[in-house]
Design a protein around this motif. Structure first.
Motif, short mmCIF file in Angstrom:
data_model
loop_
_atom_site.label_atom_id
_atom_site.label_comp_id
_atom_site.label_asym_id
_atom_site.label_seq_id
_atom_site.Cartn_x
_atom_site.Cartn_y
_atom_site.Cartn_z
N ILE A 1 0.87 -1.19 0.00
CA ILE A 1 0.00 0.00 0.00
C ILE A 1 0.90 1.24 0.00
N HIS A 2 2.07 1.11 0.62
CA HIS A 2 3.16 2.08 0.45
C HIS A 2 4.10 1.51 -0.60
N ALA A 3 4.09 2.16 -1.77
CA ALA A 3 4.73 1.56 -2.94
C ALA A 3 6.22 1.26 -2.73
N ARG A 4 6.93 2.17 -2.08
CA ARG A 4 8.39 2.01 -1.99
C ARG A 4 8.80 0.91 -1.00
N GLU A 5 7.86 0.34 -0.25
CA GLU A 5 8.22 -0.68 0.73
C GLU A 5 8.26 -2.02 -0.01
N VAL A 6 9.33 -2.16 -0.81
CA VAL A 6 9.37 -3.14 -1.90
C VAL A 6 9.37 -4.59 -1.44
N GLN B 1 8.67 6.60 -4.08
CA GLN B 1 7.24 6.92 -4.07
C GLN B 1 6.52 6.08 -3.04
N ARG B 2 5.97 6.74 -2.03
CA ARG B 2 5.22 6.06 -0.98
C ARG B 2 3.72 6.09 -1.30
N LYS B 3 3.28 7.22 -1.86
CA LYS B 3 1.85 7.53 -1.95
C LYS B 3 1.27 7.07 -3.29
N LEU C 1 1.25 -5.31 5.17
CA LEU C 1 2.70 -5.37 5.26
C LEU C 1 3.33 -4.03 4.91
N HIS C 2 4.22 -3.59 5.76
CA HIS C 2 4.95 -2.33 5.56
C HIS C 2 6.43 -2.57 5.83
N ALA C 3 7.23 -1.55 5.59
CA ALA C 3 8.64 -1.58 5.97
C ALA C 3 8.97 -0.20 6.52
N TYR C 4 9.71 -0.16 7.64
CA TYR C 4 10.57 -1.18 8.17
C TYR C 4 10.65 -1.02 9.69
ZN LIG Z 1 4.37 1.74 5.12
#
Ligand SMILES: [Zn+2]
Length: 451
Positions: A185-190, A244-246, A336-339
């Motif tokens: 959902i946060h794009a950069r949290e690959v 890009q997060r958003k 799921l997110h990071a970090y």
């Molecule tokens: Zn996140």
């Protein structure tokens, strides 16, 4: 340490970063360990009467609270802006891990050493359903922002896995207890989309008796990429992914207005601040990383995910978020997110209102952290900041679903941060496979678990 000494150290650190950045530009176009614009993690010290909320009000991308201050993801310009406001800012490390040159363009459909693009995820979802027609089904749960505006974009896909999927998986509350796992959902949290990809493969191919049992007794839903437009943006610079997060809704401010796109300033809406539980208009400005949108659930991605969750989970909660869940509540939701190596349970929007079922949420959470060894707690107890408008709070607060945020990976080193080396994925998977299974097992009676 005296103030003057600290000042001097801060200055020395600044100079050494400048030197490093120059060295990268002139000598090493290959490894990219420090980016040209100084994108990286910085320590901001909060001394005197400066507070975390004052720092947040500057639009800084706070990644975690640290002893004596906070860590922010930014670049040379952002660091300088904070220094101009009187903050002491020290460069810690690059946003990026070194990527072997031959790996960056290795397989079609991958970027940054092996991470799958959105198109590759979509092809994977289709292949899984074609290969296992009685086990897996793909649903389109709504459009991304760019698709709704006719500028490309994607369907948001949810894969349902269970025995007799051809008859079940009907986007309804009927049938087996549901577990939903969502990535990126946060794009950069690959790393998070990649874990979802491996979870789909595990669920459809493993002969492990625990997995076989889950296929019999649960509906296992996976949304590998909740923010596909954002992931396209991330992957568009394959060697040094864009931060890009958003999402890609530039209505409130575009890249020109935000001064480019980086961890420092970025257009779009933060989808994990946009849900309509405890939505807070003051959470961020249009170019800040936590911009919550112009109103609650304004974004098509939010509407798709909320609409989907409301279809598959029975509603076992009064609208009052202070009420406990009703008897018979079922279902577990993982976003799921990071970090940071955390498992976070509701509520995340506040440090003052405790979730009425917090004790039960902790009991089930401990079954997950027994595997991944992450730290368990609310946002206030873990990352140290609040996050109003998050999906997990919404799932619990609106539907009574046991919702959790996983923050995958450490805060430093090759396997830390938003962009761990692809070689770290095996380790992330080994840690989290058991935690995902524990979550799925808990879905039948999440609040009745024994410690
Ligand atoms: Zn996140």
């Amino acid at each position: 340490m005296k103030r003057t000494q600290r000042r001097a150290l801060g200055l020395a650190a600044t100079l050494s970063v400048a030197a490093l950045v120059t060295a990268t530009v002139t000598a090493s176009a290959g490894t990219e360990s420090v980016s040209q614009d100084g994108e990286g993690y910085y320590q901001v010290s909060l001394e005197g009467n400066r507070s975390l909320s004052q720092l947040k009000a500057t639009g800084a991308d706070i990644t975690r609270a640290t002893s004596g201050g906070a860590e922010v993801a930014t670049d040379s310009r952002g660091a300088q802006e904070l220094r101009d406001r009187g903050y002491q800012v020290t460069y810690r490390s690059s946003l990026y891990a070194p990527v072997p040159k031959q790996a960056t363009r290795a397989a079609a459909g991958t970027y940054y050493g092996g991470y799958h693009t959105v198109a590759a995820h979509e092809a994977h979802n289709a292949k899984v359903a074609a290969d296992h027609p009685t086990l897996a089904k793909v649903h389109d749960i709504g459009d991304s922002y760019l698709k709704t505006t006719g500028k490309g974009g994607h369907d948001i896909q949810a894969v349902c896995i269970t025995e007799s999927a051809d008859k079940a998986c009907s986007l309804s509350t009927a049938g087996k207890p549901k577990m939903v796992l969502m990535g990126q959902i946060h794009a950069r949290e690959v790393s998070t989309g990649e874990l979802a990809y491996r979870w789909i493969d595990e669920l459809t191919t493993s002969a492990d008796p625990e997995i076989v049992q889950l296929r019999k007794t649960r509906e296992l839903w996976v949304i590998p990429i909740a923010n596909p437009d954002g992931v396209d943006k991330v992957a568009s610079r394959p060697d040094r992914p864009i931060s890009q997060r958003k999402n890609m809704n530039y209505t409130s401010a575009d890249e020109a207005k935000c001064g480019g796109t980086s961890a420092f300033r970025q257009a779009g809406v933060d989808l994990n601040r946009n849900s309509d539980l405890a939505w807070d208009p003051n959470e961020g400005t249009a170019c800040g990383q936590t911009f919550p949108g112009v109103k609650a659930a304004s974004e098509p991605e939010t509407q798709a995910v909320q609409g989907f969750l409301a279809k598959v989970y029975p509603d076992k909660k009064d609208d009052d978020y202070k009420a406990a869940v009703k008897p018979g509540a079922s279902g577990v939701f993982l976003t799921l997110h990071a970090y940071g190596n955390y498992v976070i349970h509701p509520y995340s929007f506040t440090n003052t209102t405790k979730a009425p079922d917090a004790a039960a949420l902790k009991t089930l959470g401990k079954k997950m952290t027994a595997f991944n060894k992450y730290r368990l707690g609310t946002a206030g107890e873990t990352v140290g900041y609040t996050a109003p408008g998050g999906t997990d709070d919404w799932a619990y607060g609106r539907l009574g679903v046991a919702g959790y945020t996983f923050e995958v990976g450490g805060s430093s080193g090759t396997c830390g941060g938003f962009f761990p080396a692809y070689s770290c994925m095996d380790g992330f998977w080994e840690k989290n496979r058991g935690a995902f299974i524990a979550a799925a097992q808990g879905a039948a009676d999440p609040y009745g678990q024994k410690g």
